[in-house]
Design a protein around this motif. Structure first.
Motif, PDB file in Angstrom:
ATOM      1  N   ILE A   6       0.770  -1.240   0.196  1.00  0.00           N
ATOM      2  CA  ILE A   6      -0.334   0.130  -0.187  1.00  0.00           C
ATOM      3  C   ILE A   6       1.090   0.857  -0.006  1.00  0.00           C
ATOM      4  O   ILE A   6       1.610   1.214   0.526  1.00  0.00           O
ATOM      5  N   SER A   7       0.422   2.127  -1.024  1.00  0.00           N
ATOM      6  CA  SER A   7       1.030   3.543  -1.092  1.00  0.00           C
ATOM      7  C   SER A   7       0.358   4.672  -1.024  1.00  0.00           C
ATOM      8  O   SER A   7      -0.660   4.229  -1.845  1.00  0.00           O
ATOM      9  N   VAL A   8       0.274   5.161   0.108  1.00  0.00           N
ATOM     10  CA  VAL A   8      -0.457   6.529   0.286  1.00  0.00           C
ATOM     11  C   VAL A   8       0.392   7.979   0.279  1.00  0.00           C
ATOM     12  O   VAL A   8       1.644   7.914   0.837  1.00  0.00           O
ATOM     13  N   GLN A   9      -0.213   8.718  -0.546  1.00  0.00           N
ATOM     14  CA  GLN A   9       0.450  10.692  -1.123  1.00  0.00           C
ATOM     15  C   GLN A   9      -0.676  11.200  -0.756  1.00  0.00           C
ATOM     16  O   GLN A   9      -1.396  11.151  -1.947  1.00  0.00           O
ATOM     17  N   GLY A  10      -0.756  12.180   0.269  1.00  0.00           N
ATOM     18  CA  GLY A  10      -0.553  13.326   0.225  1.00  0.00           C
ATOM     19  C   GLY A  10      -2.116  13.059   0.198  1.00  0.00           C
ATOM     20  O   GLY A  10      -3.050  13.896   0.019  1.00  0.00           O
ATOM     21  N   LEU A  11      -2.989  11.923   0.703  1.00  0.00           N
ATOM     22  CA  LEU A  11      -4.203  12.113   0.853  1.00  0.00           C
ATOM     23  C   LEU A  11      -5.342  12.700   2.044  1.00  0.00           C
ATOM     24  O   LEU A  11      -4.846  12.972   3.115  1.00  0.00           O
ATOM     25  N   GLY A  12      -6.502  12.991   1.183  1.00  0.00           N
ATOM     26  CA  GLY A  12      -6.432  14.081   1.899  1.00  0.00           C
ATOM     27  C   GLY A  12      -8.996  13.677   1.965  1.00  0.00           C
ATOM     28  O   GLY A  12      -8.828  13.399   0.970  1.00  0.00           O
ATOM     29  N   LYS A  13      -9.039  13.717   2.784  1.00  0.00           N
ATOM     30  CA  LYS A  13     -10.912  13.320   2.600  1.00  0.00           C
ATOM     31  C   LYS A  13     -11.766  14.681   3.183  1.00  0.00           C
ATOM     32  O   LYS A  13     -11.176  14.947   4.662  1.00  0.00           O
ATOM     33  N   HIS A  14     -12.062  15.506   2.842  1.00  0.00           N
ATOM     34  CA  HIS A  14     -13.208  16.417   3.404  1.00  0.00           C
ATOM     35  C   HIS A  14     -14.812  16.130   2.841  1.00  0.00           C
ATOM     36  O   HIS A  14     -15.224  15.731   2.216  1.00  0.00           O
ATOM     37  N   TYR A  15     -15.409  17.002   4.112  1.00  0.00           N
ATOM     38  CA  TYR A  15     -17.076  16.791   3.899  1.00  0.00           C
ATOM     39  C   TYR A  15     -17.636  18.108   3.885  1.00  0.00           C
ATOM     40  O   TYR A  15     -16.642  19.056   4.398  1.00  0.00           O
ATOM     41  N   ILE A  16     -18.635  19.151   3.342  1.00  0.00           N
ATOM     42  CA  ILE A  16     -19.149  19.745   3.540  1.00  0.00           C
ATOM     43  C   ILE A  16     -20.395  19.777   5.233  1.00  0.00           C
ATOM     44  O   ILE A  16     -20.882  18.520   4.909  1.00  0.00           O
ATOM     45  N   ILE A  17     -19.836  20.448   5.869  1.00  0.00           N
ATOM     46  CA  ILE A  17     -21.109  20.098   7.030  1.00  0.00           C
ATOM     47  C   ILE A  17     -21.796  21.954   6.490  1.00  0.00           C
ATOM     48  O   ILE A  17     -21.508  23.144   6.426  1.00  0.00           O
ATOM     49  N   GLY A  18     -23.292  21.360   6.901  1.00  0.00           N
ATOM     50  CA  GLY A  18     -24.093  22.770   6.460  1.00  0.00           C
ATOM     51  C   GLY A  18     -24.399  23.177   8.288  1.00  0.00           C
ATOM     52  O   GLY A  18     -24.963  22.136   8.778  1.00  0.00           O
ATOM     53  N   HIS A  19     -24.062  24.589   8.500  1.00  0.00           N
ATOM     54  CA  HIS A  19     -25.106  25.011   9.891  1.00  0.00           C
ATOM     55  C   HIS A  19     -25.853  26.192   9.269  1.00  0.00           C
ATOM     56  O   HIS A  19     -25.811  27.488   8.365  1.00  0.00           O
ATOM     57  N   LYS A  20     -27.153  26.154  10.279  1.00  0.00           N
ATOM     58  CA  LYS A  20     -27.523  27.523   9.958  1.00  0.00           C
ATOM     59  C   LYS A  20     -27.608  29.197  10.571  1.00  0.00           C
ATOM     60  O   LYS A  20     -26.639  28.850  12.091  1.00  0.00           O
ATOM     61  N   GLU A  56       3.806   4.405   3.568  1.00  0.00           N
ATOM     62  CA  GLU A  56       3.914   3.055   2.852  1.00  0.00           C
ATOM     63  C   GLU A  56       3.576   1.873   3.827  1.00  0.00           C
ATOM     64  O   GLU A  56       4.395   1.966   4.626  1.00  0.00           O
ATOM     65  N   ILE A  57       3.292   0.976   3.180  1.00  0.00           N
ATOM     66  CA  ILE A  57       3.557  -0.487   3.871  1.00  0.00           C
ATOM     67  C   ILE A  57       4.035  -1.509   2.887  1.00  0.00           C
ATOM     68  O   ILE A  57       2.956  -1.717   1.840  1.00  0.00           O
ATOM     69  N   LYS A  58       4.807  -2.235   3.168  1.00  0.00           N
ATOM     70  CA  LYS A  58       5.090  -2.904   2.998  1.00  0.00           C
ATOM     71  C   LYS A  58       4.623  -4.512   2.289  1.00  0.00           C
ATOM     72  O   LYS A  58       3.804  -4.461   3.748  1.00  0.00           O
ATOM     73  N   ARG A  59       4.766  -5.450   1.683  1.00  0.00           N
ATOM     74  CA  ARG A  59       4.044  -7.165   1.523  1.00  0.00           C
ATOM     75  C   ARG A  59       4.753  -7.493   2.985  1.00  0.00           C
ATOM     76  O   ARG A  59       5.615  -7.666   3.473  1.00  0.00           O
ATOM     77  N   GLY A  60       3.767  -8.294   3.939  1.00  0.00           N
ATOM     78  CA  GLY A  60       3.920  -8.960   4.754  1.00  0.00           C
ATOM     79  C   GLY A  60       3.250  -8.582   6.156  1.00  0.00           C
ATOM     80  O   GLY A  60       4.340  -8.881   7.132  1.00  0.00           O
ATOM     81  N   GLU A  61       3.429  -6.930   6.259  1.00  0.00           N
ATOM     82  CA  GLU A  61       3.750  -6.151   7.233  1.00  0.00           C
ATOM     83  C   GLU A  61       2.144  -5.784   8.016  1.00  0.00           C
ATOM     84  O   GLU A  61       1.464  -6.269   7.593  1.00  0.00           O
ATOM     85  N   LEU A 233      -1.741  12.692   9.960  1.00  0.00           N
ATOM     86  CA  LEU A 233      -0.339  11.949  10.764  1.00  0.00           C
ATOM     87  C   LEU A 233       0.604  12.164  11.211  1.00  0.00           C
ATOM     88  O   LEU A 233       1.016  12.846  11.117  1.00  0.00           O
ATOM     89  N   ILE A 234       0.412  11.407  12.968  1.00  0.00           N
ATOM     90  CA  ILE A 234       1.046  12.178  13.566  1.00  0.00           C
ATOM     91  C   ILE A 234       2.970  11.201  14.018  1.00  0.00           C
ATOM     92  O   ILE A 234       3.362  12.290  14.476  1.00  0.00           O
ATOM     93  N   GLU A 235       2.269  10.097  13.818  1.00  0.00           N
ATOM     94  CA  GLU A 235       2.836   9.331  14.058  1.00  0.00           C
ATOM     95  C   GLU A 235       3.435   7.761  12.951  1.00  0.00           C
ATOM     96  O   GLU A 235       2.432   7.056  13.058  1.00  0.00           O
ATOM     97  N   ASN A 236       4.640   7.525  12.992  1.00  0.00           N
ATOM     98  CA  ASN A 236       4.361   6.381  11.872  1.00  0.00           C
ATOM     99  C   ASN A 236       6.452   5.842  12.189  1.00  0.00           C
ATOM    100  O   ASN A 236       7.317   6.057  11.178  1.00  0.00           O
ATOM    101  N   ASP A 237       6.049   4.685  13.338  1.00  0.00           N
ATOM    102  CA  ASP A 237       7.277   3.550  13.497  1.00  0.00           C
ATOM    103  C   ASP A 237       7.054   2.472  14.084  1.00  0.00           C
ATOM    104  O   ASP A 237       5.852   2.457  13.937  1.00  0.00           O
TER     105      ASP A 237
END
Length: 415
Positions: A6-20, A56-61, A233-237
């Motif tokens: 698995i390889s992830v690069q600059g991934l982002g996801k946003h949602y639109i929230i409505g407020h009165k 990035e995640i290697k095979r078998g991890e 992402l705070i820590e990857n170790d």
């Protein structure tokens, strides 16, 4: 063949929230009619559930993904499972993915358990002969043989999880993605699932992504970890390093104890001071609480006066990770009056059976004498609750279905 699963690069996801808009109040019917002729006047907010994620995640991890409720863990898994699309960035998956994110993921409610096994295998790209070869092993592991030809819509949540995990783990996926859904099963089945995931990763060389609040399970299963908080992402170790970062970030001390130092913000007169907070379970200090156990917050209070002080009220508020007040304690409710001698005193706030579901919580403490505030510590202590045995059969509600657990009984009354 690449060794990257698995390889992830600059991934982002946003949602639109409505407020009165503030102060806006209109009749519900008027709202609907106005909406037909005029666009809604609500304010829009962009909420980023994930932002600029790279790893990035290697095979078998075997990789554990941890973080508080709302950190973005489930959103990330849904993107990697291709259930939802990212708003920005890209990811690459090399291998066949099997996901277990919610109870009954990928099941057709009208089909039987038997039919769903073949349906899931087909979706994974397996031939009928391959599925047939694994069929008996799947059924045996799940323990639902008696109900195999019953439509899945009649299964309990625990039965769905048993079959869903068995299918996900046995149909030879190259990447297995599992969310906190395993908490629905009983303790024995959870242990069985963890053993299977360990075998899939270490013995069969497959990749496992595992989201859980159970630090013990994550540490035993995973060599590497990813910590998310507020969509970042705070820590990857190494897993141990990530868990320690998690605990330190949210004041989850390894000793399960917090010493209240002078630099911690506090309010009040100060004749009585809270000096420390410690987690106690079955009469012993612990690092975290487990569901259903006899537990207590041990509060150390210093009386700086030269004589005993009467009419003490110790109050405690517990909030979830989103700041929602879960419950409130006070010795006024129990009509217990304490006399605190000069120097150090200890009061335990006790639970006969800890009723909170898996997650991270914060504790606020309020100490008064004759109605005068002596010490007030807001959200001073974060603590973790891990999976445990509340009901005798080991079952728990599905993630998100409950905030607290209660003793319960059903009684059939017929005329």
């Amino acid at each position: 063949m690449t060794d990257t699963a698995i390889s992830v690069q600059g991934l982002g996801k946003h949602y639109i929230i409505g407020h009165k808009k503030q102060g806006e109040f209109r009749h519900a019917l008027g709202d609907k009619l106005k909406g037909i002729f005029k666009p809604d006047a609500s304010e829009k907010e962009v909420f980023w559930a994930l932002k600029d994620i790279d790893f990035e995640i290697k095979r078998g991890e075997a990789v554990g993904i941890i973080g508080r409720n709302g950190a973005g863990k489930s959103t990330l898994l849904k993107i990697l499972s291709r259930i939802t699309d990212p708003s920005k960035g890209r990811f690459e998956i090399n291998g066949r993915v099997s996901s277990l994110l919610e109870v009954g993921t990928g099941f057709h409610a009208e089909l039987s358990g038997r039919e769903n096994i073949y349906l899931n295998g087909t979706i994974l790209g397996m031939k009928r002969a391959e599925i047939k070869q694994k069929f008996d092993e799947i059924v045996d592991f799940s323990g639902v043989e008696k109900f195999l030809d019953t439509p899945v819509k009649h299964y309990s949540s625990g039965m769905k999880v048993r079959l869903a995990f068995s299918v996900a783990a046995h149909l030879e996926p190259e990447i297995l993605i599992v969310d906190e859904v395993l908490a629905v099963g009983d303790a024995e089945f959870q242990k069985k699932c963890l053993g299977k995931m360990d075998s899939v990763s270490k013995n069969e060389g497959r990749t496992v992504l595992f989201v859980s609040h159970n630090m013990g399970a994550v540490q035993n299963l995973c060599d590497r970890g990813i910590l998310l908080d507020q969509g970042k992402l705070i820590e990857n170790d190494l897993m141990e390093t990530v868990i320690n970062k998690y605990k330190n970030r949210f004041s989850l001390t390894n000793e399960g104890k917090l010493i209240i130092t002078d630099d911690i913000k506090r309010e009040g007169r100060g004749l009585l001071k809270i000096k420390s907070i410690e987690l106690i379970e079955n009469e012993n200090p612990v690092d975290f609480f487990s569901i259903g156990n006899k537990s207590a917050f041990r509060i150390e209070i210093e009386n700086l006066n030269q004589k005993a002080m009467q009419n003490i009220e110790l109050s405690a508020g517990i909030d979830d990770a989103f700041g929602n007040r879960m419950t409130h304690f006070s010795n006024n409710f129990t009509e217990q009056n304490f006399s605190l001698k000069p120097g150090n005193n200890f009061i335990d706030i006790e639970f006969k059976k800890l009723p909170f579901v898996v997650g991270i919580y914060t504790l606020t403490l309020h100490l008064t004498q004759n109605g005068v505030i002596d010490d007030w510590l807001r959200g001073v202590f974060s603590f973790m609750v891990e999976s445990g045995l509340y009901y005798e059969n080991g079952r728990l509600p599905a993630a998100g279905k409950a905030q607290v657990l209660v003793e319960q009984n059903f009684r059939l009354i017929n005329d």
